[in-house]
Design an enzyme around this catalytic site. Structure first.
Site, PDB file in Angstrom:
ATOM      1  N   HIS A 268       0.805  -1.236   0.000  1.00 49.31           N
ATOM      2  CA  HIS A 268       0.000   0.000   0.000  1.00 49.31           C
ATOM      3  C   HIS A 268       0.834   1.281   0.000  1.00 49.31           C
ATOM      4  O   HIS A 268       0.317   2.355  -0.206  1.00 49.31           O
ATOM      5  CB  HIS A 268      -0.979   0.011   1.165  1.00 49.31           C
ATOM      6  CG  HIS A 268      -0.443   0.613   2.438  1.00 49.31           C
ATOM      7  ND1 HIS A 268       0.681   0.137   3.081  1.00 49.31           N
ATOM      8  CD2 HIS A 268      -0.878   1.649   3.188  1.00 49.31           C
ATOM      9  CE1 HIS A 268       0.912   0.847   4.165  1.00 49.31           C
ATOM     10  NE2 HIS A 268      -0.018   1.775   4.265  1.00 49.31           N
ATOM     11  N   GLY A 269       2.133   1.172   0.256  1.00 45.96           N
ATOM     12  CA  GLY A 269       2.919   2.405   0.305  1.00 45.96           C
ATOM     13  C   GLY A 269       4.357   2.101   0.634  1.00 45.96           C
ATOM     14  O   GLY A 269       4.785   0.940   0.580  1.00 45.96           O
TER      15      GLY A 269
END
Lengths: 147, 482
Positions: free
Chosen positions: B405-406
């Site tokens: 996600h990041g």
């Protein structure tokens, strides 16, 4: 433990590093003082506490299944007041403390971005690694904040 | 901190935590050899093992390559539970319910905005309330309206003039998680939410104007409407105080429920209830309500992004072409159908700091992306770059259709502030051609690029392992930080 007059004041809290979040270690001579210092520690993350004036008073009552959960509930209630009324407490007074209930008074003022320092936002106080213990007659708590 | 969790390398990108003790399944961690040393410094692997002890878990307890120490579940954690014996855990979703990312494209090329970024950033900053306790003075919702928002999500925003119908087809779950019940959201939560709709908040949330620096897959990029040099906008935020309160309220419920249903917890923050129990069902319905608030929030911010561009560039919506590519949730639990040992089964998939990555042809992949796979948006730190990927069949079979996600933090906020001391991060970024405006100095300093892992390393693992596919790399030009 009593502070020596004129001696160094005992430390109330310390911030602990945690990769994504932030931990607080809080101390107090009594459980009441521990909770009061926890309130100060929380405000200190959000802003520079010294710049807050004692203009408003909030009466707070919180319930939880045990003393540790009560500490989390207390801190999350303070975050709620900040979110809803922009209220930030500078001084806290625990009026009544039971293992499952507390009544408190917080004095401080409404956050004003013009005058107050914007510190770090806190989403919540968590139950992760939550602990309250009595160490040599002094109360010590650890709480991890989700930022 | 010492870490004594056993780990066995499976291949270049996969590591197994063998099942032992109270674990009901194995752990599976996606990481490169290089990243692993850092991961082992904290307790995140122990957290993967802890999640594996929960009842009804299907498949392994997983961690995506951006794994780091969370509270209860690790950040980057993915865990699926069957509906019969399995559980749902608010700690497996996180406090910021449906924190997520959306990506907009434009008809603009980078040279058209050169020299205008400062003005764009200032206008965005003015139009979108940001920072500690940000609230809208112009938009205070009544309780009945707030309930509508929680019921209909992004659809509520569109119906009220924020964006258009076409936007909804480009949002995960069409911007509305079914089964939301606002009656199960406390008054406390609604108090916190009523003037926070359409606000960015603080911490790592941002709106970023950037451009496509590199395209890895021309064909898929074309189908996503992306090309080199094109100006893009990313919005990253979630459900604000409303979501935090829903999480906190239901953690209290789950602490009692876990005891009531005899679920042994290695960490209180993992508290949960059976999916079949009233407590479990109530949490899912309240979580859906908060998730819908977040979808509406990003939709409204998108509206103000469009307005800001129109104001600054004096162009109409047609010429600007600010269209939504996709919007993904990365803190959520969803009921999905997956193949388990060759049989279709409904599962509750927790993604805490993980993104859904469904393949081409999947019924939940939006119509526009049936051939490409669902777009996956991976923001990096504000000084480097972000990535656009698509979901794959490999993800569906191996990770219940999930990926990273990041970037994931590498430095604590304290360490970041220390490193930033005496420097002007805003000036440094400006020298690199990136204009940053933050509500407070602390948020900008805490979010310095060095505090994060290089998102490229994270994306390389997800791509290399085949759980998503790289499409394009975006570079920031201007950022507003909360």
């Amino acid at each position: 433990m009593t502070a020596v007059p004129g001696g160094p004041r005992p430390i109330k809290y310390r911030q602990l590093s945690h990769t994504a979040d932030l931990g607080l270690r809080i101390w107090g001579v009594t459980p009441e003082e521990l909770f009061e210092n926890a309130g100060e520690a929380l405000t200190a993350v959000l802003t520079d506490r010294r710049r807050l004036r004692l203009k408003e008073t909030e009466e707070i009552a919180v319930e939880a299944p045990d003393l540790e959960a009560l500490l989390v509930a207390w801190l999350n209630r303070l975050l709620y007041l900040y979110d809803v009324d922009a209220f930030l407490g500078r001084e806290f007074q625990i009026l009544e403390l039971q293992p499952q209930f507390l009544k408190a008074r917080a004095r401080g003022e409404t956050y004003d971005p013009e005058r107050h320092l914007a510190g770090t936002a806190i989403k919540a106080a968590t139950y992760h690694h939550l602990e309250i213990k009595n160490r040599n007659g002094r109360w010590e708590a650890t709480v991890i904040l989700d930022l | 901190m010492a870490n004594n969790v056993k780990l066995r390398q499976l291949d270049d990108y996969r590591w197994e935590i063998p099942r032992e003790g109270k674990m009901r399944t194995r752990g599976l961690v996606f990481a490169s050899q290089r990243m692993l040393a850092k991961i082992q410094e904290d307790q995140s692997l122990q957290q993967v093992a802890n999640v594996a002890t929960l009842p009804g878990i299907e498949g392994p307890s997983m961690a995506m390559p951006d794994i780091h120490w969370g509270y209860g579940f690790p950040i980057g954690g993915v865990a699926a539970f069957n509906l019969e014996e399995g559980v749902v855990s608010p700690g497996g979703v996180g406090y910021d319910i449906n924190c997520g990312v959306r990506l907009l494209r434009t008809h603009l090329q980078k040279p058209e905005v050169d020299g205008r970024i400062e003005e764009l950033v200032n206008t965005l900053f003015r139009n979108i309330p940001s920072g500690l306790g940000s609230r809208r003075k112009d938009l205070k919702l009544t309780i009945p309206t707030l309930r509508e928002v929680m019921r209909y999500g992004a659809g509520w925003a569109v119906k009220n003039g924020y964006g258009h119908q076409g936007d909804l087809e480009h949002i995960e779950a069409n911007g509305r998680i079914p089964g939301a019940d606002p009656e199960l959201v406390s008054d406390f939560a609604m108090d916190r939410g009523k003037d926070q709709l359409g606000t960015l908040g603080s911490g790592n949330h941002f709106v970023e104007v950037g451009y496509v620096e590199e395209v890895f897959d021309d064909d898929i990029a074309y189908q996503l409407g992306l090309h080199r040099g094109q100006v893009t906008v990313i919005v990253h935020t979630g459900s604000r105080g409303l979501g935090h309160q829903v999480c906190d309220d239901y953690i209290k419920v789950m602490l009692k429920a876990a005891a009531k249903y005899g679920i042994e917890l290695p960490d209180r923050q993992l508290c949960c209830a059976p999916l079949s129990s009233p407590e479990g069902k109530r949490y899912l319905a309240a979580m859906a309500a908060a998730a819908n608030f977040a979808f509406a929030n990003r939709q409204m911010i998108t509206h103000w992004v469009r307005e800001s561009f129109e104001q600054v560039l004096q162009m109409g919506p047609k010429d600007l072409g600010l269209e939504l590519i996709y919007d993904v949730a990365h803190n959520i639990a969803k009921i999905e159908e997956h193949l388990v040992n060759g049989k279709k089964k409904k599962l509750c998939v927790h993604r805490k700091g993980a993104t859904r990555a469904f393949p081409p042809g999947h019924p939940e992949t939006p119509a526009a992306y049936q051939k490409t796979g669902q777009p996956v948006l991976i923001p990096g730190d504000m000084g480097r770059y972000s990535f656009v990927l698509v979901g794959t069949e490999q993800a569906l079979t191996e990770t219940f259709g999930s990926t990273c996600h990041g970037a994931g933090r590498e430095m604590s906020r304290h360490a970041a502030l220390k490193v930033a001391r005496g420097r002007s991060i805003v000036q440094e970024l400006k020298a690199k051609g990136i204009i940053v405006r933050g509500a407070g100095r602390a948020t900008v300093d805490e979010e310095i690029p060095e505090a994060y892992k290089d998102v490229e390393a994270v994306v390389e693992v997800a791509h290399g392992a085949g759980i998503s596919k790289k499409v394009a790399k975006l570079k920031p030009l201007g950022v507003i930080k909360g």
